[in-house]
Enzyme design. Sequence first.
Site, PDB file in Angstrom:
ATOM      1  N   LYS A   1     -64.554 -52.322  77.074  1.00  0.00           N
ATOM      2  CA  LYS A   1     -65.311 -51.696  75.748  1.00  0.00           C
ATOM      3  C   LYS A   1     -65.172 -50.046  75.929  1.00  0.00           C
ATOM      4  O   LYS A   1     -65.493 -49.359  75.208  1.00  0.00           O
ATOM      5  CB  LYS A   1     -66.760 -51.904  75.909  1.00  0.00           C
ATOM      6  CG  LYS A   1     -67.004 -53.519  75.454  1.00  0.00           C
ATOM      7  CD  LYS A   1     -68.606 -53.923  75.336  1.00  0.00           C
ATOM      8  CE  LYS A   1     -68.739 -55.283  75.299  1.00  0.00           C
ATOM      9  NZ  LYS A   1     -68.771 -56.122  74.365  1.00  0.00           N
TER      10      LYS A   1
ATOM     11  N   GLN B   1     -72.759 -50.696  75.749  1.00  0.00           N
ATOM     12  CA  GLN B   1     -72.412 -49.919  74.525  1.00  0.00           C
ATOM     13  C   GLN B   1     -72.908 -48.397  74.727  1.00  0.00           C
ATOM     14  O   GLN B   1     -72.931 -47.799  73.667  1.00  0.00           O
ATOM     15  CB  GLN B   1     -73.349 -50.440  73.440  1.00  0.00           C
ATOM     16  CG  GLN B   1     -73.056 -52.107  72.944  1.00  0.00           C
ATOM     17  CD  GLN B   1     -71.514 -52.347  72.623  1.00  0.00           C
ATOM     18  OE1 GLN B   1     -70.936 -51.338  72.148  1.00  0.00           O
ATOM     19  NE2 GLN B   1     -70.982 -53.632  72.593  1.00  0.00           N
TER      20      GLN B   1
ATOM     21  N   CYS C   1     -73.932 -62.383  69.758  1.00  0.00           N
ATOM     22  CA  CYS C   1     -74.382 -62.775  70.855  1.00  0.00           C
ATOM     23  C   CYS C   1     -75.824 -62.382  71.099  1.00  0.00           C
ATOM     24  O   CYS C   1     -76.346 -62.082  72.272  1.00  0.00           O
ATOM     25  CB  CYS C   1     -73.786 -62.407  72.258  1.00  0.00           C
ATOM     26  SG  CYS C   1     -71.902 -62.853  72.147  1.00  0.00           S
TER      27      CYS C   1
ATOM     28  N   ASP D   1     -78.200 -51.752  80.876  1.00  0.00           N
ATOM     29  CA  ASP D   1     -76.874 -52.736  80.356  1.00  0.00           C
ATOM     30  C   ASP D   1     -76.479 -51.534  79.444  1.00  0.00           C
ATOM     31  O   ASP D   1     -76.904 -51.223  78.464  1.00  0.00           O
ATOM     32  CB  ASP D   1     -77.518 -53.803  79.441  1.00  0.00           C
ATOM     33  CG  ASP D   1     -75.961 -54.416  78.810  1.00  0.00           C
ATOM     34  OD1 ASP D   1     -75.102 -53.776  78.821  1.00  0.00           O
ATOM     35  OD2 ASP D   1     -76.249 -55.520  78.019  1.00  0.00           O
TER      36      ASP D   1
ATOM     37  N   HIS E   1     -78.481 -58.601  74.609  1.00  0.00           N
ATOM     38  CA  HIS E   1     -77.274 -59.366  74.451  1.00  0.00           C
ATOM     39  C   HIS E   1     -77.570 -60.572  75.294  1.00  0.00           C
ATOM     40  O   HIS E   1     -78.267 -60.418  76.351  1.00  0.00           O
ATOM     41  CB  HIS E   1     -76.232 -58.650  75.048  1.00  0.00           C
ATOM     42  CG  HIS E   1     -74.763 -59.405  74.718  1.00  0.00           C
ATOM     43  ND1 HIS E   1     -74.403 -60.460  75.552  1.00  0.00           N
ATOM     44  CD2 HIS E   1     -73.699 -59.145  73.891  1.00  0.00           C
ATOM     45  CE1 HIS E   1     -73.194 -60.831  75.328  1.00  0.00           C
ATOM     46  NE2 HIS E   1     -72.721 -59.815  74.216  1.00  0.00           N
TER      47      HIS E   1
HETATM   48  C1  LIG Z   1     -75.086 -54.568  74.968  1.00  0.00           C
HETATM   49  C2  LIG Z   1     -74.082 -55.562  75.605  1.00  0.00           C
HETATM   50  N1  LIG Z   1     -74.359 -56.355  76.768  1.00  0.00           N
HETATM   51  C3  LIG Z   1     -73.365 -57.146  77.288  1.00  0.00           C
HETATM   52  C4  LIG Z   1     -72.196 -57.457  76.710  1.00  0.00           C
HETATM   53  C5  LIG Z   1     -71.413 -58.593  77.598  1.00  0.00           C
HETATM   54  O1  LIG Z   1     -70.227 -57.897  77.799  1.00  0.00           O
HETATM   55  P1  LIG Z   1     -69.060 -58.616  78.468  1.00  0.00           P
HETATM   56  O2  LIG Z   1     -68.624 -59.912  77.655  1.00  0.00           O
HETATM   57  O3  LIG Z   1     -67.854 -57.863  78.561  1.00  0.00           O
HETATM   58  O4  LIG Z   1     -69.346 -59.244  79.732  1.00  0.00           O
HETATM   59  C6  LIG Z   1     -71.900 -56.694  75.488  1.00  0.00           C
HETATM   60  C7  LIG Z   1     -70.528 -57.168  74.738  1.00  0.00           C
HETATM   61  O5  LIG Z   1     -70.635 -57.736  73.695  1.00  0.00           O
HETATM   62  C8  LIG Z   1     -72.785 -56.016  75.003  1.00  0.00           C
HETATM   63  O6  LIG Z   1     -72.397 -55.338  73.780  1.00  0.00           O
END
Ligand SMILES: Cc1ncc(COP(=O)(O)O)c(C=O)c1O
Lengths: 148, 415
Positions: free
Chosen positions: B235, B212, B373, B209, B132
């Site tokens: 999430k 998910q 993203c 990370d 992401h």
């Molecule tokens: C794998 C992953 N990393 C990071 C993020 C970023 O999360 P946040 O926008 O809640 O900081 C997301 C959210 O879409 C994600 O799916």
Amino acid sequence: MTIKEKQDELISDFSFMENWMDKYEHIIQLGKELPLIDEKYKTPDHLIKGCQSQVWLHTDMQDGKLIFTADSDAVITKGLVSLMITVFSGHTPKEIAESEIYFIDAIGLSSHLSPTRSNGLLSMLKQVKLYAIAYEAKSQSQKNGKEL
Amino acid sequence: MQHVPDITVPAIDVEKIRKDFPLLQEKVYGLPLVYLDNAATTQKPQIVLDTLMHYYIHLNSNVHRGVHHLSQEATAAYENSRKTIASFLNARKPEEIIFTKGTTDSINLVAYSFGRGEIKPGDVVLVSAMEHHSNIVPWQMMCEDRGAELKVIPMDENGELIMSAFTELLTDKVKIIAVTYVSNSLGTVNPVRDIIAQAHARNIPVLLDAAQAVQHMPVDVQELDVDFLVFSGHKIYGPTGTGVLYGKEEWLDRLPPYQGGGDMIKTVTFAKTIYNVLPYKFEAGTPDISGAIALEAAIKYVQQIGVENIQAWEEQLVEYAAQQLQQIEGLRFIGNAKHRSGAISFLVDDIHPYDLGELLDKQGIAIRTGHHCAEPVMGFFCIPGTVRASFAMYTTFEDIDRLVAGIKKAAAMLR
Ligand SMILES: Cc1ncc(COP(=O)(O)O)c(C=O)c1O
């Protein structure tokens, strides 16, 4: 038909459709009737900024009137471009520049389309008007040039 | 409508669970909502909403500051949340849990502090090809600052990391590896144990990370032996604006602080400031107190249902969805990993994902379209974006049937 009459006709066409799936069906159909842009104009300077999907728009002057052609990689977008072109094509730059555009709101497109789409539609509208203003300015300066 | 498979998870009473989520009772365009955008954010159970309200009605007060009764109550509730999260992740100590604004904030914290404390010119940071943006850009910014280099673990056409290439990238220059546990755009579950084992053999720390992951599968930071692990509260059925950074104590102790301000200090003079101990060293300013407490409610809710049960239920959903979607003419999956979780990305013929998304929306079906993203992922597959359906514990087989019917209807219109 004037720009105003064309808008009123579109609004009336859409008012007969009950739900949004029917309206989309109509928009997609209009997309299939879109006067397509010549492939050679599918260049970055014909791309409209602010659209999530790609939209190319081109305009030609014929007998003092602007004729628009366009294309998009998304079918619904193509339909929306087609709506826009139906309204504007075949009018003088002055008519286009001075026109008041209300069909987008009246059909409910601004509130029902996803925000990225309706922003795209507004960018398109802006671009059409810019073309018209540019042509109008050019013809004014040519006129002035001759008189001098 | 297709028939629902007989195998279901007896421990999951999905109809009962759905009643706990007020938003799932809403209609859109007069139709019952099919919410399949859970990877973007999940809906919140009533207990989370009640906890937020209860906090502001009965507890509201600043934490770690007052001697008065309310401040002590608020502090206790806030610190209890930290304990619950520590036990949820099986951290050794609550002090290893830092509250943040979300995954993005957590990664920025580590990138900044790690960069300042550990990175020299010429060092290398490794990320993967399926990250992401929030696990790319903070590292890029840090590398630019420190004169370090960002390198990328490649993936293959199925959306799986190429592990032999990873091994080759492991040199003594690599100072940290940041990879996603589960890809948000492809649903791939990465072989994180293998990654961590190879990294640790060279004394390289790993950040996972888990944005998910934590809502879909049991995550045990000690068993993983991971150095940093981050996720977002919103999430995992909790409030927006909340997030977690887990870090091994020795790492968090070693790294310099991120933001300066109240709470993160022990003593301040104009000449010198002595920083506070963990976890406060990394929590400058008044935190999202109500959010942290409501996040605890969300996590307790998940624990009560049982993460293993959620995982078993969602595995069936993913399998059923893949099987049903496959039968749609012209549909192809983007990402076909053997091990996947939570989300399925696809395209139908050359239909633009925005067109499909818009017509699904008008049928009351919420999915995500676009690059998720993860522009480098879209670049890899040479596509403008995908349509993504993502699942939660309250997703039903009927939701998937409606998705499939909706796609068929939309595709017929768009072809
Ligand atoms: C794998 C992953 N990393 C990071 C993020 C970023 O999360 P946040 O926008 O809640 O900081 C997301 C959210 O879409 C994600 O799916």
